[in-house]
Design an enzyme around this catalytic site. Structure first.
Site: not given
Ligand code: NAD
Length: 247
Positions: A141, A154-156
């Site tokens: 991220s 989250y940052a860590a």
């Molecule tokens: N949306 C943003 O702004 C953003 C920015 C930077 C990084 N990210 C990263 O991108 C990735 C995807 O995020 P997103 O925005 O699509 O989020 P989202 O919430 O739409 O999707 C995340 C998915 O992960 C699944 N999940 C969560 N915990 C789980 C577990 N213990 N076991 C199995 N599945 C699990 C959830 O059910 C969900 O389907 C994440 O790692 C997030 O940190 C997102």
């Protein structure tokens, strides 16, 4: 030269977090590009429609459970006679300052974002090392590159993903390329569910492109790092953030 050939034809790829947001967009794109997608998530109801749409195989897996991860990855590899790729997109965020970050929050966020990524990479590696041109893409991220004060856990966790990606890229090459992506804000349930269905007002102002990303734009970058066009790229973290972190 044909421009219609699919870029992931026949590749067997696990996508975690496949039920929503970036993982769902990646699963759809990869399926359109000819991959056989294995959809890992713990959200049972949201996984079924993605499986139907992509023709992928759903696996109900909690990425925090290393034993369950080992079993699911071995099953995928056995049933498909190997494995070519992995995308670690499962993730959570919990907001709060340092003082507000309880032991439980710290543990939960690290367990999903960092331990989960580790469990999947470790389980998949022996199979990936036997395949040709295999890849891992971990989702970090912009919060790891330029952290805000809003969520130290989250940052860590995402900083850990970057260092972990570099470390294993060195030891798992030349067979496997391992890269990370650092998205800026992306319009997914991860953001909207914490803000009453809205994108936080004014968030686009820190972005040179004056908007936040669509999940499909992150999926495009994941495709680049999974496909042949990035054949000489490993160990990097690619910011895909509309210019949020370069200045
Ligand atoms: N949306 C943003 O702004 C953003 C920015 C930077 C990084 N990210 C990263 O991108 C990735 C995807 O995020 P997103 O925005 O699509 O989020 P989202 O919430 O739409 O999707 C995340 C998915 O992960 C699944 N999940 C969560 N915990 C789980 C577990 N213990 N076991 C199995 N599945 C699990 C959830 O059910 C969900 O389907 C994440 O790692 C997030 O940190 C997102």
């Amino acid at each position: 030269m044909t421009t219609t050939s699919k870029r992931l034809s026949g590749r067997r790829i696990i996508v975690t977090g496949a039920a929503s947001g970036i993982g769902a967009a990646t699963s759809r794109l990869f399926a359109r590009q000819g991959a056989k997608v294995m959809l890992f998530d713990h959200a049972v109801e949201r996984l079924a429609p993605i499986a139907e749409e992509t023709g992928g195989t759903p696996f109900i897996v909690d990425v925090r459970d290393s034993a369950a991860v080992n079993i699911a990855v071995a099953k995928v590899a056995e049933e498909n006679d190997g494995l070519d790729g992995l995308v670690n997109a499962a993730g959570i965020i919990v907001s709060g300052t340092l003082a507000e970050t309880t032991d439980d929050i710290w543990q939960r966020v690290l367990e999903v974002n960092l331990f989960g990524t580790f469990y999947l990479c470790r389980a998949a590696m022996p199979y990936l090392q036997k395949a040709d041109n295999s890849t891992i893409v971990n989702i970090s991220s912009g919060a790891a590159l330029v952290p805000s004060s809003g969520s130290p856990s989250y940052a860590a966790s995402k900083g850990g993903v970057i260092a972990f990606t570099k470390a294993i890229a060195m030891t798992c090459g030349p067979e496997v390329r391992v890269n990370a992506i650092a998205p800026g804000l992306v319009d997914t349930p991860l953001i909207r569910d914490r803000n009453e269905g809205q994108i936080p007002a004014g968030s686009h102002e820190r972005y040179a492109l004056k908007r936040i990303a669509k999940p499909e734009e992150i999926a495009d970058a994941i495709l680049f790092l999974t496909g042949p066009e990035s054949a000489f790229v490993t160990g990097i973290t690619l910011p895909v953030d509309g210019g949020r972190t370069y200045h």
